[in-house]
Design a protein around this motif. Structure first.
Motif, mmCIF file in Angstrom:
data_model
loop_
_atom_site.group_PDB
_atom_site.id
_atom_site.type_symbol
_atom_site.label_atom_id
_atom_site.label_comp_id
_atom_site.label_asym_id
_atom_site.label_seq_id
_atom_site.Cartn_x
_atom_site.Cartn_y
_atom_site.Cartn_z
ATOM 1 N N GLU A 66 0.830 -1.199 0.000
ATOM 2 C CA GLU A 66 0.000 0.000 0.000
ATOM 3 C C GLU A 66 0.879 1.268 0.000
ATOM 4 O OE1 GLU A 66 -0.436 -2.733 1.605
ATOM 5 O OE2 GLU A 66 -2.562 -3.274 1.599
ATOM 6 N N ASN A 273 -7.922 -1.734 2.615
ATOM 7 C CA ASN A 273 -7.560 -2.136 1.260
ATOM 8 C C ASN A 273 -8.461 -3.298 0.848
ATOM 9 O OD1 ASN A 273 -6.445 -2.774 -1.158
ATOM 10 N ND2 ASN A 273 -4.394 -3.254 -0.385
ATOM 11 N N ASP A 315 -8.066 1.972 -0.067
ATOM 12 C CA ASP A 315 -6.856 1.904 -0.871
ATOM 13 C C ASP A 315 -7.243 1.388 -2.245
ATOM 14 O OD1 ASP A 315 -4.294 0.436 -1.927
ATOM 15 O OD2 ASP A 315 -3.611 1.731 -0.305
#
Ligand code: SF4
Length: 317
Positions: A66, A273, A315
């Motif tokens: 990330e 995410n 994300d």
């Protein structure tokens, strides 16, 4: 400037006590909820197939994690004693074996087949210091759960020799909350997967019907310790919780229950995410429902669900 908690624990003499307590757990292992009760210090092995010694499959600066872990230096090349090295990145150390062992694991050779080699505590500490010298922004321990005592000791050795980077606990989410409590202050960034919201798939594909219950306990404790993900002016994370959720085909990951839990019981400011990179790997071919990638529509539904629940720190690459 942020100072990692392990430096404070080291200065206070608390880090050694925690390491001792973690090592005692290895004598009748309950590092994870499987509680195999094997004496790992004598080399006995439980479901994770890990023994007393650390095993590592690789370590390197990773630019696919990330953005707040990788930073912005990923495009730069610096010349140093290691040669020409990309600056920045997340300093990943991939541990061999796994306590969860999902049949579709995307790192099947490492988690199931034991790819890697035995390394000493001092060697892992040296890996951490090498990654720091290469300009990585953190030390990212990938699948660390079954080696918690050894890794805490390696952090101690590295800290005594100049390590100052935040430590990332990059785990599968099947954690014993007692162990997570012992890691308070040692770990700066928790990055758990929340893989399943339902017991059925958790049992069928990971032999862990209590996965979601144990994961919820652990993630609540992680958030209590470090809060939401904090990012500095350079865009780099230094403390907090970063949650990953891999969308499985046919709704098998229980995405709605997982996102509900995050939004309602952790924080709507959670950094999440939602990952769409599932591919049928390992033994997934044995299960027709797992034998394809998630569709665009399935991923889109997951994102819409997150937005509806007020999760805005997503994300999305
Ligand atoms: S870490 Fe391994 S040996 Fe220990 S309880 Fe979990 S699966 Fe069993």
């Amino acid at each position: 400037m942020y100072q990692p908690g392990y430096l404070k624990l080291l200065a206070a003499g608390e880090l050694d006590k925690r390491i001792d307590t973690l090592y005692r757990i290895l004598e009748s292992c309950e590092l994870c909820p499987r509680k195999c009760r094997k004496n790992r210090l004598r080399g006995e092995k439980g479901e994770c197939t890990a023994g007393a010694e650390l095993m590592v499959s690789s370590y390197h600066a990773h630019f696919g994690e990330e953005a707040p872990l990788v930073g912005r230096g990923g495009g730069l090349i610096i010349a140093d004693k290691f040669g020409l090295t990309p600056a920045g990145g997340s300093g990943t150390i991939f541990l061999t074996n796994c306590n969860l062992r999902c049949i579709y694991c995307q790192n099947y050779e490492i988690s199931h087949l034991g790819e890697g080699q035995e390394v000493s505590i001092d060697e892992v500490a040296e890996m951490m210091l090498t990654l720091q010298k290469r300009g990585c922004h953190n030390i990212n321990l990938v699948t660390p759960t079954h080696y918690a005592p050894q890794l805490a000791k390696a952090i101690r050795v590295a800290a005594a020799n100049g390590l100052y980077l935040p430590i990332v606990w990059n785990c599968g989410g099947y954690e014993n909350v007692r162990v997570i409590k012992l890691l308070a202050g040692i770990i700066d960034i928790y990055m758990p997967d929340i893989k399943y919201g339902d017991a059925g798939p958790a049992e069928k594909y990971s032999n862990a019907p209590d996965y979601f219950a144990r994961c919820q306990e652990a993630v609540k404790e992680m958030h209590r310790q470090v809060g939401d993900l904090k990012i500095d002016q350079r865009g780099i994370a230094y403390q907090g919780l970063l949650i990953r959720h891999l969308v499985l085909p046919n709704g098998l990951a229980g995405t709605e229950r997982v996102l509900n839990f995050i939004a309602r019981e952790i924080s709507s400011n959670s950094y999440v995410n939602i990952m769409g990179q599932y591919r049928p790997m390992g033994e997934a071919y044995k299960y027709q429902e797992l034998s394809r990638c998630p569709t665009r529509q399935e991923l889109w539904e997951a994102f819409k669900m997150a937005a509806r629940l007020g999760l805005t720190r997503l994300d999305i690459k």
